[in-house]
Design an enzyme around this catalytic site. Structure first.
Site, PDB file in Angstrom:
ATOM      1  N   HIS A 264       2.176 -12.786   7.311  1.00 16.03           N
ATOM      2  CA  HIS A 264       2.258 -11.485   7.969  1.00 16.03           C
ATOM      3  C   HIS A 264       2.925 -11.682   9.328  1.00 16.03           C
ATOM      4  O   HIS A 264       2.707 -12.684   9.999  1.00 16.03           O
ATOM      5  CB  HIS A 264       0.857 -10.899   8.159  1.00 16.03           C
ATOM      6  CG  HIS A 264       0.856  -9.413   8.321  1.00 16.03           C
ATOM      7  ND1 HIS A 264       0.674  -8.551   7.256  1.00 16.03           N
ATOM      8  CD2 HIS A 264       1.023  -8.635   9.403  1.00 16.03           C
ATOM      9  CE1 HIS A 264       0.722  -7.304   7.697  1.00 16.03           C
ATOM     10  NE2 HIS A 264       0.949  -7.327   8.997  1.00 16.03           N
TER      11      HIS A 264
ATOM     12  N   ASP B 278      -7.984   0.735   8.538  1.00 17.03           N
ATOM     13  CA  ASP B 278      -6.810   0.256   9.277  1.00 17.03           C
ATOM     14  C   ASP B 278      -5.622   1.180   9.023  1.00 17.03           C
ATOM     15  O   ASP B 278      -4.859   1.485   9.940  1.00 17.03           O
ATOM     16  CB  ASP B 278      -6.441  -1.179   8.859  1.00 17.03           C
ATOM     17  CG  ASP B 278      -5.078  -1.561   9.406  1.00 17.03           C
ATOM     18  OD1 ASP B 278      -4.943  -1.641  10.636  1.00 17.03           O
ATOM     19  OD2 ASP B 278      -4.132  -1.735   8.619  1.00 17.03           O
TER      20      ASP B 278
ATOM     21  N   ARG C 268      -2.449   4.969  15.927  1.00 14.27           N
ATOM     22  CA  ARG C 268      -1.962   4.171  17.078  1.00 14.27           C
ATOM     23  C   ARG C 268      -0.487   4.427  17.319  1.00 14.27           C
ATOM     24  O   ARG C 268      -0.032   4.527  18.448  1.00 14.27           O
ATOM     25  CB  ARG C 268      -2.161   2.683  16.793  1.00 14.27           C
ATOM     26  CG  ARG C 268      -3.562   2.193  17.029  1.00 14.27           C
ATOM     27  CD  ARG C 268      -3.752   0.815  16.429  1.00 14.27           C
ATOM     28  NE  ARG C 268      -2.795  -0.151  16.933  1.00 14.27           N
ATOM     29  CZ  ARG C 268      -2.394  -1.243  16.255  1.00 14.27           C
ATOM     30  NH1 ARG C 268      -2.878  -1.502  15.056  1.00 14.27           N
ATOM     31  NH2 ARG C 268      -1.540  -2.077  16.779  1.00 14.27           N
TER      32      ARG C 268
ATOM     33  N   SER D  94      -6.220  -5.303  13.135  1.00 14.26           N
ATOM     34  CA  SER D  94      -5.427  -4.621  12.112  1.00 14.26           C
ATOM     35  C   SER D  94      -4.897  -5.626  11.092  1.00 14.26           C
ATOM     36  O   SER D  94      -5.084  -5.474   9.874  1.00 14.26           O
ATOM     37  CB  SER D  94      -4.264  -3.883  12.796  1.00 14.26           C
ATOM     38  OG  SER D  94      -3.258  -3.540  11.873  1.00 14.26           O
TER      39      SER D  94
ATOM     40  N   LYS E 144      -6.573  -6.522   7.046  1.00 13.77           N
ATOM     41  CA  LYS E 144      -5.771  -6.400   5.811  1.00 13.77           C
ATOM     42  C   LYS E 144      -5.712  -7.731   5.079  1.00 13.77           C
ATOM     43  O   LYS E 144      -5.769  -7.773   3.859  1.00 13.77           O
ATOM     44  CB  LYS E 144      -4.336  -5.978   6.163  1.00 13.77           C
ATOM     45  CG  LYS E 144      -4.196  -4.501   6.498  1.00 13.77           C
ATOM     46  CD  LYS E 144      -2.757  -4.117   6.605  1.00 13.77           C
ATOM     47  CE  LYS E 144      -2.114  -4.622   7.862  1.00 13.77           C
ATOM     48  NZ  LYS E 144      -1.956  -3.649   8.919  1.00 13.77           N
TER      49      LYS E 144
HETATM   50  N1  URA Z   1       1.223  -5.354  12.020  1.00 10.70           N
HETATM   51  C1  URA Z   1       0.043  -4.873  11.600  1.00 10.70           C
HETATM   52  O1  URA Z   1      -0.300  -4.923  10.436  1.00 10.70           O
HETATM   53  N2  URA Z   1      -0.763  -4.299  12.520  1.00 10.70           N
HETATM   54  C2  URA Z   1      -0.433  -4.232  13.807  1.00 10.70           C
HETATM   55  O2  URA Z   1      -1.205  -3.730  14.571  1.00 10.70           O
HETATM   56  C3  URA Z   1       0.808  -4.748  14.232  1.00 10.70           C
HETATM   57  C4  URA Z   1       1.625  -5.315  13.306  1.00 10.70           C
END
Ligand code: URA
Length: 432
Positions: free
Chosen positions: A81, A160, A167, A182, A186
């Protein structure tokens, strides 16, 4: 307990308890607390922060706000990620490479956020590509071809999903506890047992300096440990866009070219570094340099490119676009930016390019905005390159007739110096 008390507590910079965090996450997910109250709470968190314990509690509460996947039937699954960037097409290149090397890839990607792009939006630029699979289809695809790339399903960390969109709409993206919770919520819910994180750092990232990037990396590593998931963070430079293309189908084209061996240098460095650590975590090789060689071989043999074609086909996408990227639709207006003088490229501010691409139609200004897949910017130069007067610096793609201001903006963003400019390092630090 009620939401007003929780907002007041955080407004007055007091620590929230596990119970309070669980309460607001649960009630918001159920739709029992309105957006405006959670927006107020998020803003107070953005301003006053959260400590490690609060961040970990928020992560776990969001992870368990929906389904938590069990991918154990797939063996070792290494997830990846990025904390967000401009021109960041790494997932599109790296994940087919990993699958071609025998690492199972079951990845959920996000949409654009603030000035940064999102892999989910880029994949949707491929006609027919289905990014919304059910969990069963997702798992079946991984079993069948070793890879599936989808977007976060409605039931995976739904808290989220709601907070992420909120956000974005209230300018609360660049906060360490909010990003850490966040991403990690995930990743925990998505079921991978190992995680490699690309923590971007620079003006085109949410973390503007190395101190903040390190803090974010350390927090995410700690949360990973807590959740029993081995996590490695690679801090990468995001002061200029990654590669040359910024915009959805423009980046797909660059990713396809990269998989065919024409990979921009900085993109290649990030792909090799992240990939080498993913192979290590997957138990496919302890030696980072040897792992990098394996990755290079996989690109050279076109195995990774064929894996990407297989992925697109398997998810309903039209592979003729991948086989022949000239088929992708083009924006109505293609405006070339020429250099007014000779010199060296001094700066191409990634955040400003990201905002400009967004205004051209490549991103969302409002939550419900539709993306124009053809819009964006393709650079011809990178920082440190030599440029001659009247040479092409970039091309701007848009369907908006009033592009004159954008053209001026792009001319201003690309700064040229008379003196030689050193290229910056791409890989800044590894936090294991
Ligand atoms: N990627 C994400 O999944 N969440 C964030 O807050 C920033 C980047």
């Amino acid at each position: 307990m009620n939401i007003l008390e929780i907002i007041e507590k955080k407004r007055d910079n007091k620590k929230l308890t596990k119970k309070e965090i669980e309460y607001f996450i649960k009630q918001y997910t159920k739709g029992k607390i309105p957006d405006y109250q959670v927006a107020a709470l998020i803003m107070t968190i953005y301003i006053n922060g959260m400590d490690e314990e609060e961040t970990a509690n928020m992560t776990l509460a969001m992870a368990s706000s929906g389904e938590v996947l069990d991918l154990s039937e797939l063996g070792i699954v290494v997830d990846k990620h990025s904390t967000g960037g401009v021109g960041d097409k790494i997932t599109l290149i790296l994940m087919p490479i990993m699958a071609a090397l025998g690492v199972n890839v079951a990845k959920m990607s996000g949409r654009s956020l603030g000035f940064t792009g999102g892999t989910a939006d880029k994949l949707e630029a491929v006609p027919g590509y289905n990014i919304n699979l059910s969990i069963d289809e997702f798992k079946e695809n991984v079993k069948k071809i070793g890879i599936s790339l989808i977007t976060q399903t409605g039931n995976l960390a739904p808290a989220d999903k709601k907070i992420y969109a909120l956000r974005d709409a209230i300018s609360c993206t660049s906060s360490i506890p909010l990003i850490a919770s966040s991403i990690m919520s995930k990743k925990i819910a998505a079921g991978a047992n190992k995680i490699v994180l690309d923590v971007t750092c620079g003006n085109g990232a949410f973390m503007k300096n190395i101190t903040d990037a390190k803090e974010l990396a350390i927090q995410m590593n700690k949360i990973g440990k807590l959740a029993n998931k081995e996590t490695i963070c690679v801090i990468t430079n995001m002061n200029e866009p990654l590669g040359y293309a910024v915009g959805n189908n423009l980046e797909i084209i660059e990713a396809v070219n990269s998989l065919k061996g024409q990979m921009p240098k900085d993109v290649g460095e990030v792909v090799l570094e992240l990939g080498a650590y993913m192979l290590k975590l997957a138990g496919k090789g302890e030696n980072i340099e040897e792992n990098k060689n394996k990755i290079q071989e996989t690109i050279k043999s076109l195995k990774a490119f064929h894996k990407f074609v297989e992925l697109v086909e398997n998810q309903g996408g039209d592979i003729t676009y991948i086989e022949n990227t000239i088929k992708f639709p083009k924006a109505k207006y293609e405006i070339e930016i020429l250099s007014k003088k000779s010199g060296y490229i001094k700066e191409i501010n990634a955040e400003e390019i990201g905002k400009l691409a967004s205004k051209l139609g490549a991103g969302r200004i409002k939550k419900e905005d539709k993306i124009d897949y053809t819009a964006g910017v393709v650079l011809n130069k990178k920082v440190g390159d030599i440029v001659k007067a009247k040479e092409k610096l970039a091309t701007l793609y848009t369907n908006k007739k009033q592009y004159e201001k954008a053209k001026e903006e792009l001319e201003r963003i690309i700064k040229i110096s008379d003196e030689v400019v050193e290229k910056e390092k791409t890989i800044l630090e590894i936090i294991e």
